[in-house]
Design a protein around this motif. Structure first.
Motif, short mmCIF file in Angstrom:
data_model
loop_
_atom_site.label_atom_id
_atom_site.label_comp_id
_atom_site.label_asym_id
_atom_site.label_seq_id
_atom_site.Cartn_x
_atom_site.Cartn_y
_atom_site.Cartn_z
N PRO A 1 -5.14 2.85 -2.33
CA PRO A 1 -5.78 1.89 -1.45
C PRO A 1 -5.49 2.18 0.03
CG PRO A 1 -4.28 0.80 -3.00
CD PRO A 1 -4.26 2.23 -3.33
N ALA A 2 -4.32 2.76 0.32
CA ALA A 2 -3.97 3.03 1.71
C ALA A 2 -4.93 4.02 2.35
CB ALA A 2 -2.54 3.55 1.80
N THR B 1 -2.46 -4.63 -7.82
CA THR B 1 -3.88 -4.78 -7.49
C THR B 1 -4.30 -6.24 -7.63
OG1 THR B 1 -4.34 -2.54 -8.23
CG2 THR B 1 -6.21 -4.02 -8.09
N ALA C 1 -19.15 -6.23 -11.90
CA ALA C 1 -19.14 -5.77 -10.52
C ALA C 1 -19.33 -4.26 -10.41
CB ALA C 1 -17.83 -6.18 -9.86
N LEU D 1 -23.42 -2.11 0.20
CA LEU D 1 -23.61 -3.53 -0.13
C LEU D 1 -24.03 -4.34 1.09
CD1 LEU D 1 -20.51 -4.16 -2.43
CD2 LEU D 1 -22.82 -3.44 -3.06
N GLU E 1 -14.08 5.05 1.41
CA GLU E 1 -14.79 3.94 0.78
C GLU E 1 -14.13 3.53 -0.53
OE1 GLU E 1 -18.97 4.79 0.50
OE2 GLU E 1 -19.08 3.47 -1.24
N ARG F 1 -2.90 -8.27 -4.80
CA ARG F 1 -3.64 -7.97 -3.58
C ARG F 1 -4.97 -8.72 -3.57
NH1 ARG F 1 -3.81 -2.27 -4.07
NH2 ARG F 1 -1.61 -2.02 -3.65
N ARG F 2 -5.60 -8.74 -4.77
CA ARG F 2 -6.89 -9.37 -4.90
C ARG F 2 -6.79 -10.88 -4.68
NH1 ARG F 2 -9.40 -6.89 -10.05
NH2 ARG F 2 -8.19 -8.45 -11.15
N LEU G 1 -11.04 1.63 0.13
CA LEU G 1 -11.39 0.26 0.52
C LEU G 1 -11.66 -0.60 -0.71
CD1 LEU G 1 -12.06 -1.62 2.86
CD2 LEU G 1 -14.39 -0.76 2.80
N LEU G 2 -12.35 -0.01 -1.65
CA LEU G 2 -12.65 -0.71 -2.90
C LEU G 2 -11.36 -1.10 -3.61
CD1 LEU G 2 -15.32 -1.32 -4.30
CD2 LEU G 2 -15.03 0.75 -5.62
N ARG G 3 -10.40 -0.16 -3.63
CA ARG G 3 -9.11 -0.46 -4.25
C ARG G 3 -8.41 -1.57 -3.47
NH1 ARG G 3 -6.21 -0.14 -7.19
NH2 ARG G 3 -4.65 1.48 -7.15
N LEU G 4 -8.54 -1.51 -2.15
CA LEU G 4 -7.84 -2.46 -1.30
C LEU G 4 -8.34 -3.88 -1.52
CD1 LEU G 4 -5.69 -2.40 0.87
CD2 LEU G 4 -7.48 -2.24 2.57
N VAL G 5 -9.64 -4.06 -1.68
CA VAL G 5 -10.15 -5.41 -1.87
C VAL G 5 -10.04 -5.85 -3.33
CG1 VAL G 5 -11.68 -5.32 0.10
CG2 VAL G 5 -12.57 -4.73 -2.14
N GLY G 6 -9.35 -5.07 -4.15
CA GLY G 6 -8.99 -5.59 -5.46
C GLY G 6 -9.54 -4.87 -6.66
N ALA G 7 -10.14 -3.68 -6.49
CA ALA G 7 -10.60 -2.95 -7.66
C ALA G 7 -9.43 -2.22 -8.30
CB ALA G 7 -11.69 -1.96 -7.27
N THR G 8 -9.34 -2.27 -9.62
CA THR G 8 -8.30 -1.52 -10.32
C THR G 8 -8.78 -0.07 -10.45
OG1 THR G 8 -9.32 -2.03 -12.43
CG2 THR G 8 -7.60 -3.52 -11.69
N LEU H 1 0.84 -1.20 0.00
CA LEU H 1 0.00 0.00 0.00
C LEU H 1 0.87 1.24 0.00
CD1 LEU H 1 -2.64 -1.08 2.65
CD2 LEU H 1 -2.86 -1.06 0.16
N ALA I 1 -7.92 3.71 2.74
CA ALA I 1 -8.88 2.98 3.55
C ALA I 1 -8.44 2.95 5.02
CB ALA I 1 -9.04 1.57 3.02
N LEU J 1 -22.22 -2.41 -8.32
CA LEU J 1 -21.79 -1.57 -7.21
C LEU J 1 -22.28 -0.13 -7.41
CD1 LEU J 1 -20.21 -2.03 -4.69
CD2 LEU J 1 -18.14 -1.36 -5.90
N GLN K 1 -11.62 0.23 -12.72
CA GLN K 1 -12.91 -0.20 -12.19
C GLN K 1 -13.54 0.87 -11.32
OE1 GLN K 1 -11.56 -4.01 -10.60
NE2 GLN K 1 -13.06 -5.07 -11.89
N LEU L 1 -18.20 -1.84 2.56
CA LEU L 1 -18.85 -0.83 1.72
C LEU L 1 -20.29 -0.69 2.18
CD1 LEU L 1 -17.24 -1.97 -1.58
CD2 LEU L 1 -16.99 0.26 -0.52
N ARG M 1 -15.98 -10.65 -7.69
CA ARG M 1 -16.66 -9.90 -8.76
C ARG M 1 -15.71 -8.92 -9.41
NH1 ARG M 1 -21.95 -9.34 -5.60
NH2 ARG M 1 -23.13 -11.12 -6.39
N LEU M 2 -14.89 -8.25 -8.58
CA LEU M 2 -13.94 -7.28 -9.14
C LEU M 2 -12.92 -7.98 -10.04
CD1 LEU M 2 -13.36 -4.96 -6.06
CD2 LEU M 2 -14.48 -4.36 -8.21
#
Lengths: 247, 622
Positions: B180-181, A87, B3, A107, B86, A90-91, B89-96, A63, B183, B7, B99, A104, A118-119
């Motif tokens: 992402p940080a 990314t 997704a 959701l 938020e 990380r995913r 957080l989205l980036r952290l859980v894997g969104a590019t 990060l 978050a 979202l 996205q 989030l 999903r991402l």
């Protein structure tokens, strides 16, 4: 135990330093930290405020980029990866749980857990998501939004989300910081049992000796340097070591 | 369903309040545009006055669209700032980043689509209302039936979606840059840095505006007037682009003496620290003050210019109006009656004109017609003359052979033999030989310019004509004043039509920014209270922040207005001896007062409202 020590480490920190330039001058948050986290290990990182705990966690998770030194996660040198590749890594290989605001708000619990898949452009297998929620004891709350869940339930959804992609490493930043003692203990027991049953590697930043006592070992950080190490310590031993550091 | 779309939908539902401003702005814009377009399609081709009214309505809808982009950009920018954590957080859980960008655009699309459909439905009502209004004003003979054609609605709805997407573009790019940080941290985006693209766009706008300002100073009066209407928009966009850098600095400098004051000093620090919020708040105030201010002054100066020309040229000491019969008395020397006939130029640059038949020698004697180029004495047979500004629109000039179509159906080729200086009050833009005009149906319009016979003075002529009793007998001064008043009244109607919706938008934007800001700052307010501030002090702080930002924006807006006005004045007075200077202070002050009032009310209402609200529930959410 012997097979675990022979396997390559899950995370390697090699001389990691991080400094921030600001108008007030240069701040050295980390001044060269080297450590290898064995796969299947549960490590707590402790230290006084400003010791560099959070910076260490962020560098280990990609990060934040170190000013010098290398970070390897699951064999990948994070410094060589593009933002997109990072990314993806990380995913696929990492999970995250922090103090609060993990979810989030738009959701449901189910959709929060299903989000990483999903991402990644995959259809999340319904039974796997449901199983992850069942494992954290939330099988009946799948349709609830974060606002309709208690703090402990929210943390458990976050853990379910961190685990559902079967990552190799989970990073936790004060995961029990916003919870009462009983709920906090339940969350820690959940983390502990996942490490034991699934061979997960967990790195957890905390300032709570009781939380740290659930870990296999504790690393102590002060002024951006590793200053101590305690294996299988009790909460009392850990608290004593912390007191020593803060003196 | 990808997704990001899933979202995006969920997110719009969750953050309804954040997008209320965008929704209202787009719906209102679409309703206005749809109403005007529907009406235009329904009424069709019905003469010059209807055309003028429709084009005024068109300009109004255009301004509304421009302001809607602003409101959407500001609300979406705000929503992104408010949701940094938020998005991190989205980036952290894997969104590019892609996205995240797509998600914000999906959200914009959802809001825009809902708003566009609502707006299109409202547009029908707007069209019906406008049709009633036009009939009541006597502009159309009776109430026009509004067509059931759906295409105008579809087009307007499409425009609304495009406008919303343009507005959300920058916000979506900024959202993708959230690391992402984020978050893990508190959302503390001071946002004083601006992106490269934003900087470039801002600089280009300001450079373009500077070029146009040079054009105003150097160009001819009509070009200068047109530029003066477009310059403020460019300056506003440029200044808003640079706002996060510029505005905090400006406020800091302006309010430097207040820095030791406990409440005002804190307000000053907040304004300086929250560059994004400051810009969102300043943008609508700056837009409305600069655009409205420049427009009001430009139109007033244009009326001054007209009056200056009339004073310069009008030689007749007496003007008789409101009679179709020529006034007759022994004291009359030369009499010059106005008349009019409509004609259309055909071909590529086909346009509708109103033409007037004149006798050059008489018109020069009574109305001081000035030849710019060519030879007015050759205005005989199949010829025409046009005014200098009309050359601009017409697409033909001196020596051109122009095919025109008269209302009686005849097509006549006419040669342009002269270009005359503009004098909108004294004659039409297209001049024909009297005989040609009369042959094709020119009718007297009821105004007569009269010169006394040799040996008779103006007063004697005036008295004689009054005694004779034909029409309304005026001195030249009286007539000029009357025409000037009529023109300014007409300008006023136009201004209200254009600025009404624009002002409404500015109000929505200001209220939206402040309401969102207050919701977002609950915790900050709580902390301020905990360190010992009273509720009244917090209210005063918020009020002071808004006042500082609005004040700085008004100052910038005034500077833009003053610059445009100063530069415009030169071409509008060049070559004329006696041009009055009319600054409509009342209108200008009304704009400033409206901006200040909306800002103050919108600042205080949310804070008062929040007081009676359980803040614990708010802290649970972000």
């Amino acid at each position: 135990m012997s097979t675990a020590t022979l396997a390559p480490p899950a995370i390697v920190l090699d001389g990691v330093a991080r400094s921030y330039g600001s108008r007030a001058g240069r701040v050295d948050a980390l001044r060269g930290v080297t450590h290898a986290f064995a796969p299947g290990s549960f490590t707590a990182i402790m230290g006084p405020s400003g010791s560099g705990k959070s910076t260490l966690l962020q560098c280990a998770a990609g990060l934040d980029r170190p000013t010098s030194g290398r970070v390897l996660v699951a064999g990948h040198d994070l410094g060589l990866l593009s933002e997109a590749a990072l990314t993806r890594l990380r995913r696929d290989a990492m999970g995250f749980v922090f103090q609060a605001y993990n979810l989030l708000p738009a959701l449901t619990a189910y959709d929060n857990v299903a989000l990483p898949a999903r991402l990644a452009g995959r259809r999340p297998p319904r039974d796997e998501v449901a199983a992850a929620l069942t494992r954290v004891g939330l099988d009946t709350q799948q349709r609830r939004r974060p606002a309709e869940l208690s703090g402990g339930q929210q943390q458990r959804v976050a853990i379910a989300r961190a685990l559902v992609t079967r990552p190799q490493v989970v990073y936790a930043d004060e995961p029990t910081g916003a919870l009462d003692r009983t709920t906090g203990r339940q969350v820690l027991e959940l983390v502990r049992s996942t490490v034991d049953t699934e061979g997960l590697t967990v790195v957890m930043v905390t300032h709570d000796p009781v939380a740290a006592s659930y870990a296999d070992s504790v690393l102590f950080l002060a002024d951006g340097l590793l200053v101590g190490h305690l294996a299988r310590g009790t909460a009392t031993q850990i608290a004593a070591a912390m007191n020593e550091l803060e003196r | 369903m990808p997704a990001t779309i899933r979202l995006g939908l969920a997110s719009v539902r969750e953050h309804r309040a954040l997008y209320a401003g965008s929704f209202v702005a787009v719906a209102l814009g679409v309703a206005l545009i749809a109403g005007v377009v529907l009406l235009t399609v329904s009424i069709g081709d019905q003469g010059a006055e209807v055309q003028d009214t429709l084009s005024l309505l068109g300009v109004m809808a255009g301004f509304a669209g421009f302001m809607a982009i602003f409101v959407v950009a500001s609300t979406f920018g705000f929503a992104v700032t408010a949701r940094r954590r938020e998005l991190g957080l989205l980036r952290l859980v894997g969104a590019t980043p892609r996205q995240v960008r797509r998600q914000v655009r999906v959200e914009a699309l959802v809001v825009a689509a809902l708003a566009a459909v609502t707006g299109a439905a409202l547009g029908r009502l707007v069209a019906l209302a406008l049709a009633v209004l036009l009939a009541a004003q006597g502009i159309t003979p009776d109430r026009a039936p509004v067509t059931w054609d759906l295409r105008p609605l579809a087009i307007s709805a499409g425009c609304g979606v495009v406008v919303a997407m343009l507005g959300a573009w920058a916000a979506s790019r900024r959202a993708a840059k959230v690391p992402p940080a984020q978050a893990l941290r508190e959302a503390t985006d001071t946002g004083r840095r601006i992106g490269v693209l934003r900087g470039v766009v801002g600089t280009l706008c300001l450079a373009g505006a500077a070029l146009m300002l040079v054009g105003i100073r150097a160009g001819d009066p009509v070009l200068a007037l047109m530029l003066s209407i477009f310059v403020p928009e460019l300056v506003v966009v440029g200044l808003v682009c640079w706002g996060p850098v510029l505005l905090p600095l400006l406020v800091r400098v302006l309010t430097a003496p207040l820095r030791e004051h406990p409440v005002l000093g804190l307000a000053r620090a907040n304004v300086g620290n929250q560059a994004r919020r400051t810009t969102s708040l300043a943008a609508p105030v700056l837009a409305i003050s600069a655009i409205a201010g420049s427009l009001i002054l430009s139109l007033s100066f244009a009326a001054d210019w007209d009056q200056g020309i009339t004073r310069q040229q009008l030689a007749a000491p007496v003007v008789v109006t409101d009679t179709l019969r020529a006034p007759n008395a022994p004291e009359v020397g030369v009499i010059d009656g106005t008349n009019a006939v409509s004609l259309a130029t055909t071909g590529e640059a086909g346009m509708d004109w109103t033409a007037e038949g004149i006798d050059p020698a008489t018109a020069v004697a009574t109305r001081g017609l000035r030849t710019h180029r060519g030879d007015l004495t050759r205005l005989t047979g199949r010829t025409m003359a046009i005014s200098r500004s009309a050359v601009f629109d017409a697409g033909f000039g001196l020596g051109s052979q122009v095919r025109v179509l008269f209302p009686d159906g005849t097509r006549v080729p006419l040669r342009v033999v002269a270009i005359v200086e503009d004098a909108a009050t004294l004659h039409e833009d297209v001049l024909l030989p009297t005989r040609l005009a009369r042959a094709h149906g020119a009718k007297p319009t009821g105004t007569w310019f009269v010169l006394p016979a040799p040996g008779v003075d103006a007063a004697e002529l005036h008295t004689a004509l009054r005694d004779e009793g034909t029409g309304d007998v005026l001195t030249a001064e009286q007539w000029i004043a009357r025409v000037d008043r009529a023109q300014r009244d007409q300008n006023q109607v136009g201004l209200i039509a254009i600025l009404g919706p624009t002002g409404l938008y500015a109000g929505i934007a200001i209220a939206n920014t402040l309401l969102m800001g207050s919701l977002q700052r609950r915790r900050e307010f709580t902390v301020t209270r905990l360190v010992g501030a009273t509720a009244a002090q917090v209210r005063r702080m918020v009020l002071a922040e808004s006042a500082m930002v609005a004040g700085a924006a008004l100052l910038l807006g005034s500077a833009v207005t003053a610059t445009v006005a100063l530069l415009l004045r030169a071409p509008m007075t060049a070559g004329l001896d006696d041009v009055p200077l009319t600054v409509p202070w009342a209108s200008l002050l009304a704009i400033a007062a409206a901006c200040a009032t909306v800002t103050v009310v919108a600042a205080v209402v949310p804070v008062v409202w929040l007081r009676g609200h359980p803040s614990a529930a708010a802290d649970h959410q972000q």
